[in-house]
Design an enzyme around this catalytic site. Structure first.
Site, PDB file in Angstrom:
ATOM      1  N   ASP A  66      -6.770  -6.653   3.879  1.00 42.55           N
ATOM      2  CA  ASP A  66      -7.831  -5.965   3.148  1.00 42.55           C
ATOM      3  C   ASP A  66      -8.765  -6.991   2.521  1.00 42.55           C
ATOM      4  O   ASP A  66      -9.987  -6.916   2.646  1.00 42.55           O
ATOM      5  CB  ASP A  66      -7.203  -5.072   2.064  1.00 42.55           C
TER       6      ASP A  66
ATOM      7  N   TYR B 207       0.824  -1.213   0.000  1.00 43.28           N
ATOM      8  CA  TYR B 207       0.000   0.000   0.000  1.00 43.28           C
ATOM      9  C   TYR B 207       0.860   1.266   0.000  1.00 43.28           C
ATOM     10  O   TYR B 207       0.454   2.297  -0.526  1.00 43.28           O
ATOM     11  CB  TYR B 207      -0.904   0.032   1.235  1.00 43.28           C
TER      12      TYR B 207
ATOM     13  N   LYS C 232       2.409 -15.244   2.599  1.00 45.40           N
ATOM     14  CA  LYS C 232       2.625 -15.995   1.356  1.00 45.40           C
ATOM     15  C   LYS C 232       4.111 -16.341   1.309  1.00 45.40           C
ATOM     16  O   LYS C 232       4.829 -16.007   0.352  1.00 45.40           O
ATOM     17  CB  LYS C 232       2.167 -15.154   0.153  1.00 45.40           C
TER      18      LYS C 232
ATOM     19  N   ASP D 208      -3.647 -18.004   0.457  1.00 47.89           N
ATOM     20  CA  ASP D 208      -4.629 -18.675  -0.409  1.00 47.89           C
ATOM     21  C   ASP D 208      -5.388 -19.743   0.385  1.00 47.89           C
ATOM     22  O   ASP D 208      -6.612 -19.859   0.291  1.00 47.89           O
ATOM     23  CB  ASP D 208      -3.976 -19.257  -1.672  1.00 47.89           C
TER      24      ASP D 208
ATOM     25  N   ASP E 246     -12.792  -8.475   3.978  1.00 43.51           N
ATOM     26  CA  ASP E 246     -14.026  -8.424   3.178  1.00 43.51           C
ATOM     27  C   ASP E 246     -14.649  -9.817   3.101  1.00 43.51           C
ATOM     28  O   ASP E 246     -15.859  -9.988   3.212  1.00 43.51           O
ATOM     29  CB  ASP E 246     -13.745  -7.927   1.749  1.00 43.51           C
TER      30      ASP E 246
HETATM   31  C1  IPM Z   1     -10.639  -0.798   3.454  1.00 41.52           C
HETATM   32  C2  IPM Z   1     -10.809  -0.185   2.076  1.00 41.52           C
HETATM   33  C3  IPM Z   1      -9.629   0.740   1.795  1.00 41.52           C
HETATM   34  C4  IPM Z   1      -8.380  -0.105   1.821  1.00 41.52           C
HETATM   35  C5  IPM Z   1      -9.720   1.534   0.474  1.00 41.52           C
HETATM   36  C6  IPM Z   1     -11.007   2.325   0.398  1.00 41.52           C
HETATM   37  C7  IPM Z   1      -8.537   2.418   0.283  1.00 41.52           C
HETATM   38  O1  IPM Z   1     -10.950  -1.185   1.137  1.00 41.52           O
HETATM   39  O2  IPM Z   1     -10.611  -0.028   4.438  1.00 41.52           O
HETATM   40  O3  IPM Z   1     -10.554  -2.017   3.553  1.00 41.52           O
HETATM   41  O4  IPM Z   1      -7.992  -0.701   0.802  1.00 41.52           O
HETATM   42  O5  IPM Z   1      -7.740  -0.176   2.881  1.00 41.52           O
HETATM   43 MG    MG Z   2     -11.069  -3.142   1.931  1.00 42.26          MG
END
Ligand code: IPM
Ligand code: MG
Length: 354
Positions: A245, A138, A189, A221, A249
């Site tokens: 990240d 990042y 990884k 993975d 999700d």
């Molecule tokens: C998160 C989001 C952010 C990230 C984006 C919006 C920059 O996806 O907070 O997980 O990638 O960290």
């Molecule tokens: Mg995210």
């Protein structure tokens, strides 16, 4: 409690308004809460030509905690990258030194059927994902798009982690594990990436200081697969910025909706930024159908981690539980045949339960 409130874009203002109602209710109950608003993301760009205006960073630095909605919107997608709303979020994380990102994935009994997985796989699930937030690919330099000698263009980023970055987040991970199920799974990884090999080495070293915690390692993975195969095997997952990240999700869907997932991003002194894990959802912005619970639960995390008020944190979480028990649902968590309520009504119900 001095709180900087940054609603941001899309559904950000709607969901933050509901969390602010909760804070106001606590204030009328006697808590000394001060809220000051500022712009971030696209709203910052519109107001001051910058996704993180100086005034916003300054206010955030001077506050004890930051409450953030979400950033991003279609109208900003064509801006050059430094101007994008997401940059405001990345810069405030970096600017405040918020390296430890806690993303708890918990399944409320009332929402077991809202999960995309079978109820028996997720019932009782309680995972803490600890994502490193200020390093990795990042922020690694160099990065960019360059033209090679043969005229072809090439995009590139740099994945890197320094020892101190790994150490400090690993310590946070082991400390959290000590207060929970005493199991820490470090995800990397290491079969391919040097950065990950080094990560694994340092985490293993730090583990020696925490003999009570059972450390395991898993490739990312495999972790992605295990999260949907048998998620209850995890207690605390420790991982880097990009893997965290993605995995957070994925984990959110176990809980029924990403609209339920709060987060805390902490510096070394437990100063923190609190935001829902979901994004700005521009497709549903302004329609009063967004789920404000992730943001409200982020306020609970704020009380727990920055203000050390476990009592208030639990009071907010209990209020959320009660509204779910009453059968109140926003669209994202409603089962067939259930009555759906809007964002503001959900916020109001939580305040009433509080
Ligand atoms: C998160 C989001 C952010 C990230 C984006 C919006 C920059 O996806 O907070 O997980 O990638 O960290
Ligand atoms: Mg995210």
């Amino acid at each position: 409690m001095k709180i900087a409130v940054l609603p941001g874009d899309g559904i950000g203002p709607e969901i933050v308004a509901q969390a602010a109602k909760v804070l106001e209710a606590l204030r009328s109950d006697g808590l000394k809460i001060e809220m000051e608003y500022a712009h971030i993301g696209g709203a910052g760009y519109d107001a001051a030509g910058d996704s993180l205006p100086d005034a916003t960073l300054k206010l955030s630095q001077q506050s004890d905690a930051v409450l953030l909605g979400a950033v991003g919107g279609y109208q900003y997608d064509t801006l050059p990258r430094p101007m994008r709303p997401e940059q405001g979020l990345l810069r405030i994380r970096k600017g405040l030194g918020l390296f430890a990102n806690l993303r708890p994935a918990m399944v409320y009994p009332e929402l077991v059927n809202a999960s995309s997985l079978k109820p028996e796989l997720v019932s009782g699930l309680d995972i803490m994902i600890l994502r490193e937030l200020t390093g990795d690919i990042y922020f690694g330099q160099p990065r960019g798009i360059r033209t090679l000698d043969n005229g072809e263009q090439q995009g590139f980023d740099t994945m890197l982690y320094s020892e101190s970055e790994i150490r400090r987040v690993a310590h946070v991970g082991f400390q959290i594990a000590l207060k929970r199920g005493k199991k820490l799974c470090s995800v990397d990884k290491a079969n391919v990436l040097d950065t990950s090999m080094f990560w694994r080495e340092i985490v293993t070293e730090v583990a020696k200081e925490y003999p009570a915690v059972e450390l395991s390692h898993m490739y990312v993975d495999n972790a992605a697969m295990q999260l949907v195969r048998a998620p209850k095997q995890f207690d605390v997952i420790l991982t880097g910025n990009i893997f965290g990240d993605i995995l957070s999700d994925e984990a959110s869907m176990l809980t029924g909706s990403i609209g339920m997932l709060p987060s805390a991003s902490l510096d070394a002194n437990n100063k923190g930024l609190y935001e829902p894990c979901h994004g700005s959802a521009p497709d549903i912005a302004g329609k009063d159908i967004a789920n404000p619970l992730a943001t409200i639960l982020s306020v609970a995390m704020m009380m727990r981690y920055t203000f050390a008020r476990e009592d208030i944190a639990q009071r907010i979480e209990t209020a959320v539980r009660k509204t779910l028990q009453q059968g109140l649902r926003t669209a994202d968590i409603a089962e067939a045949g259930m009555q759906k309520i809007g964002c503001a009504a959900m916020g109001g119900a939580v305040v009433a339960a509080l």
